[in-house]
Design a protein around this motif. Structure first.
Motif, mmCIF file in Angstrom:
data_model
loop_
_atom_site.group_PDB
_atom_site.id
_atom_site.type_symbol
_atom_site.label_atom_id
_atom_site.label_comp_id
_atom_site.label_asym_id
_atom_site.label_seq_id
_atom_site.Cartn_x
_atom_site.Cartn_y
_atom_site.Cartn_z
ATOM 1 N N PRO A 274 0.775 -1.144 0.060
ATOM 2 C CA PRO A 274 0.105 -0.106 -0.024
ATOM 3 C C PRO A 274 0.722 1.244 0.026
ATOM 4 C CG PRO A 274 -0.853 -1.439 1.654
ATOM 5 C CD PRO A 274 0.583 -2.059 1.334
ATOM 6 N N ASN B 4 -9.842 -0.913 -9.143
ATOM 7 C CA ASN B 4 -9.148 -0.813 -7.895
ATOM 8 C C ASN B 4 -9.997 -1.477 -7.016
ATOM 9 O OD1 ASN B 4 -9.004 0.446 -5.232
ATOM 10 N ND2 ASN B 4 -7.415 1.639 -6.456
ATOM 11 N N ALA B 5 -9.295 -2.596 -6.165
ATOM 12 C CA ALA B 5 -10.058 -3.434 -5.141
ATOM 13 C C ALA B 5 -10.306 -2.692 -4.077
ATOM 14 C CB ALA B 5 -9.428 -4.523 -4.860
ATOM 15 N N GLY B 6 -9.487 -1.603 -3.790
ATOM 16 C CA GLY B 6 -9.809 -0.897 -2.590
ATOM 17 C C GLY B 6 -11.159 0.120 -2.846
ATOM 18 N N ARG C 257 -14.137 -2.206 -2.452
ATOM 19 C CA ARG C 257 -14.481 -2.399 -0.996
ATOM 20 C C ARG C 257 -15.017 -1.312 -0.411
ATOM 21 N NH1 ARG C 257 -11.701 -0.354 3.028
ATOM 22 N NH2 ARG C 257 -9.554 -0.153 1.882
ATOM 23 N N ARG C 258 -14.540 -0.001 -0.770
ATOM 24 C CA ARG C 258 -15.161 1.201 -0.067
ATOM 25 C C ARG C 258 -16.618 1.425 -0.561
ATOM 26 N NH1 ARG C 258 -9.568 2.785 -0.214
ATOM 27 N NH2 ARG C 258 -9.507 3.244 -2.354
ATOM 28 N N PHE D 248 -7.070 -5.701 7.592
ATOM 29 C CA PHE D 248 -5.784 -6.032 7.049
ATOM 30 C C PHE D 248 -4.862 -6.758 7.869
ATOM 31 C CE2 PHE D 248 -7.658 -2.118 5.105
ATOM 32 C CZ PHE D 248 -7.593 -2.538 3.749
ATOM 33 N N LYS E 23 -10.634 -10.304 2.964
ATOM 34 C CA LYS E 23 -10.242 -9.417 2.035
ATOM 35 C C LYS E 23 -10.322 -9.887 0.455
ATOM 36 C CE LYS E 23 -5.834 -7.870 2.323
ATOM 37 N NZ LYS E 23 -5.235 -8.225 1.078
ATOM 38 N N ALA F 21 -4.607 -3.606 -7.157
ATOM 39 C CA ALA F 21 -4.758 -3.920 -5.803
ATOM 40 C C ALA F 21 -3.197 -4.499 -5.396
ATOM 41 C CB ALA F 21 -5.433 -5.373 -5.903
ATOM 42 N N THR F 22 -2.878 -4.660 -4.176
ATOM 43 C CA THR F 22 -1.594 -4.776 -3.784
ATOM 44 C C THR F 22 -1.258 -6.425 -4.453
ATOM 45 O OG1 THR F 22 -2.368 -6.225 -1.866
ATOM 46 C CG2 THR F 22 -2.051 -3.906 -1.486
ATOM 47 N N ASN F 23 -1.855 -7.283 -4.536
ATOM 48 C CA ASN F 23 -1.540 -8.456 -5.154
ATOM 49 C C ASN F 23 -0.371 -9.098 -4.429
ATOM 50 O OD1 ASN F 23 -4.012 -8.900 -6.798
ATOM 51 N ND2 ASN F 23 -2.839 -7.280 -8.211
ATOM 52 N N ARG G 62 -2.340 -15.111 -3.941
ATOM 53 C CA ARG G 62 -3.406 -14.264 -4.774
ATOM 54 C C ARG G 62 -2.990 -14.409 -6.227
ATOM 55 N NH1 ARG G 62 -5.479 -9.004 -4.521
ATOM 56 N NH2 ARG G 62 -6.565 -9.744 -2.450
ATOM 57 N N LYS H 202 -2.791 9.390 1.557
ATOM 58 C CA LYS H 202 -3.862 8.308 1.679
ATOM 59 C C LYS H 202 -4.998 8.945 2.556
ATOM 60 C CE LYS H 202 -3.069 4.849 -0.598
ATOM 61 N NZ LYS H 202 -3.818 4.226 -1.687
ATOM 62 N N ARG I 268 -1.685 -0.697 8.919
ATOM 63 C CA ARG I 268 -2.154 -1.317 7.637
ATOM 64 C C ARG I 268 -0.817 -1.823 7.044
ATOM 65 N NH1 ARG I 268 -5.857 1.028 2.948
ATOM 66 N NH2 ARG I 268 -6.996 1.659 4.556
ATOM 67 N N TYR J 225 0.601 -5.557 5.894
ATOM 68 C CA TYR J 225 0.896 -6.007 4.626
ATOM 69 C C TYR J 225 2.336 -6.346 4.566
ATOM 70 C CZ TYR J 225 -3.291 -5.238 1.922
ATOM 71 O OH TYR J 225 -4.593 -4.851 1.369
HETATM 72 O O1 LIG Z 1 -6.621 -7.003 -1.785
HETATM 73 P P1 LIG Z 1 -5.348 -6.424 -1.834
HETATM 74 O O2 LIG Z 1 -4.468 -7.012 -3.092
HETATM 75 O O3 LIG Z 1 -4.470 -6.375 -0.512
HETATM 76 O O4 LIG Z 1 -5.683 -4.923 -2.628
HETATM 77 C C1 LIG Z 1 -6.774 -4.223 -2.198
HETATM 78 C C2 LIG Z 1 -6.392 -3.213 -1.030
HETATM 79 O O5 LIG Z 1 -5.152 -2.662 -1.119
HETATM 80 C C3 LIG Z 1 -5.483 -1.233 -0.619
HETATM 81 C C4 LIG Z 1 -4.307 -0.943 0.291
HETATM 82 O O6 LIG Z 1 -4.309 0.047 0.945
HETATM 83 O O7 LIG Z 1 -5.830 -0.262 -1.621
HETATM 84 P P2 LIG Z 1 -6.022 1.297 -1.852
HETATM 85 O O8 LIG Z 1 -5.078 2.102 -0.844
HETATM 86 O O9 LIG Z 1 -5.868 1.413 -3.240
HETATM 87 O O10 LIG Z 1 -7.368 1.436 -1.370
HETATM 88 C C5 LIG Z 1 -7.060 -1.517 0.396
HETATM 89 O O11 LIG Z 1 -7.667 -0.340 0.312
HETATM 90 C C6 LIG Z 1 -7.322 -2.380 -0.722
HETATM 91 O O12 LIG Z 1 -8.437 -3.227 0.424
#
Ligand SMILES: O=P(O)(O)OC[C@H]1O[C@@](CO)(OP(=O)(O)O)[C@@H](O)[C@@H]1O
Ligand SMILES: Nc1ncnc2c1ncn2[C@@H]1O[C@H](COP(=O)(O)OP(=O)(O)O)[C@@H](O)[C@H]1O
Length: 410
Positions: free
Chosen positions: A113, A143-145, A148-149, A172, A180, A207-209, A214, A257, A278, A282
């Motif tokens: 992240p 974007n997975a984040g 989620r949001r 996390f 997640k 995503a962080t992958n 994953r 962020k 967080r 990670y």
């Molecule tokens: O599921 P992974 O691969 O960790 O990636 C998604 C996650 O990465 C993050 C890491 O912070 O992305 P983002 O900052 O872009 O929002 C989380 O919000 C999100 O849940």
């Protein structure tokens, strides 16, 4: 951020100290019960809001040609010049004439992240849009984040901000990895559907992958798609790993962020501390994408008789470190001009990242810190510096490094 009052001091009206990503049973059970298609069908998730990133002064991507691509011309000496992609319609026509499926592209991002993955995604899209060879391609970041949001808000609205936060339900934390994963799967599912239904040509899986498991899942989804006779296209995967270990960059990125929806009602200091936690979580689970993993994937693709090719590129510290020696390329058999052109452009983007985008980012980081240092001394000015230096101090980075190394040594 609402944690900043008008007179510039850092105050918050928020009474809750929870964060949006804290797991809640209702959100999670909805994920399990409802298919991701529900969210797409109801238009709950819109990823198409890329804002254009300004180009560095004096640079015109429109001027790109093979002459400027020394590394790239060596791999495709017979490529047509100027670079031109056929429109999707032209390709559909050609598809009827042959059994070879037209190609789509997926950039699979990898990185901790706050290393700049989403920023680089926007820049890559801008780069491809500004290039005559690729300007007509429809590029989308998934974007997975964001998924989620949006899903958390949709299910819980403002209540999502009032949930009690305790470390046991932190999304996390390593013990919640599987939970997640649901968001990532939904995001990937959407991405593949949009490619298959020809809504998109170039998809970025943002995503962080961060774990091998994953990534195995992502590549197995792509190879299953490619193996399926009912699939309309062939997907070419391109790994783009972003690494950032410069402390100033990381601090600046984490600062930014704290303004996203995860923290909109949180005090600045809380947001910094929460993101720092967080990042530690990670690091304890992160395995960088390596040449070895690349080779194993190529082998597994080959055993399955897949010929879609695989590519992996790195950007380190905003392009300050050359990554030529760690980038990898496995060309598909019968590599089309279209694939070759995309690879050439991806390589150009990575190799010239510093001058294309990195330098202006580095200027922003420098300006930010010099302004913050001044503000820190002025009474009543916006002082982010104190929180940043208190939480993300030297000890924090030492600990982060130790966690990373310990995890890699496992
Ligand atoms: O599921 P992974 O691969 O960790 O990636 C998604 C996650 O990465 C993050 C890491 O912070 O992305 P983002 O900052 O872009 O929002 C989380 O919000 C999100 O849940
Ligand atoms: N290479 C970059 N170019 C421009 N801005 C960047 C870059 N890296 C980080 N940033 C800044 O840091 C913030 C956080 O980075 P982000 O792309 O969201 O990280 P990630 O997606 O890896 O979590 C961005 O909003 C942006 O302001």
């Amino acid at each position: 951020m609402s944690g900043t009052s008008l007179n510039g001091s850092l105050k918050s009206n928020s009474t809750s100290e929870n964060s949006l990503f804290s797991l809640n049973k209702k959100v999670y059970s909805n994920l399990l019960l409802q298919k991701s298609s529900y969210y797409y069908a109801n238009d709950e998730i819109d990823e198409n809001n890329e804002s254009d990133v300004p180009l560095p002064h004096g640079l015109s991507l429109n001027n790109l040609s093979t002459e400027h691509l020394p590394t790239l011309s060596r791999v495709n000496s017979h490529s047509p010049s100027p670079l031109t992609f056929k429109s999707t319609r032209d390709y559909s026509r050609l598809m009827n004439e042959s059994t070879v499926k037209d190609s789509k592209f997926v950039f699979v991002l990898v990185g901790l992240p706050a290393v700049g993955k989403s920023a680089v995604s926007s820049q890559l899209i801008q780069f491809l849009r500004n290039n005559p060879a690729t300007h007509s391609l429809r590029c989308t970041s998934f974007n997975a984040g964001k998924v989620r949001r949006k899903m958390s808000y949709r299910n819980l609205g403002m209540r999502s901000m009032q949930l009690a936060n305790n470390s046991s339900d932190d999304l996390f934390s390593p013990k919640n990895t599987e939970k997640k994963e649901k968001y990532a799967r939904i995001t990937l599912d959407k991405l593949i559907k949009e490619l298959d239904s020809d809504i998109c040509d170039v998809a970025i899986f943002d995503a962080t992958n961060s774990q091998v498991q994953r990534r195995k899942f992502v590549f197995s989804e792509i190879s299953s798609y490619n193996q399926d006779i009912h699939s309309n296209f062939s997907i070419i995967p391109i790994v783009l790993q972003i690494t950032c270990d410069d402390q100033s960059f990381v601090k600046f990125n984490i600062h930014n962020k704290t303004f996203n929806e995860d923290y909109f009602d949180k005090p600045y200091h809380y947001a910094i501390a929460d993101f720092a936690r967080r990042l530690k979580n990670y690091c304890s689970q992160f395995t960088p994408f390596s040449k070895n993993e690349f080779a194993l994937l190529v082998d597994s693709f080959d055993t399955k008789g897949l010929n879609s090719g695989l590519f992996a590129y790195n950007i380190i510290n905003s392009g300050l470190v050359s990554t030529t020696s760690i980038n990898s390329r496995h060309l598909p058999a019968n590599c089309s001009d279209k694939v070759m052109e995309m690879i050439m452009l991806a390589e150009y983007f990575v190799e010239h990242y510093a001058s294309l985008f990195g330098s202006s980012y580095i200027e922003r980081v420098k300006d930010f810190f010099s302004e913050q240092k001044q503000n820190h001394l002025k009474l009543g000015s916006l002082d982010y510096f104190s929180s940043l230096s208190a939480v993300l101090d030297e000890n924090y980075f030492i600990e982060l490094q130790e966690i990373l190394e310990k995890n890699l040594g496992k």
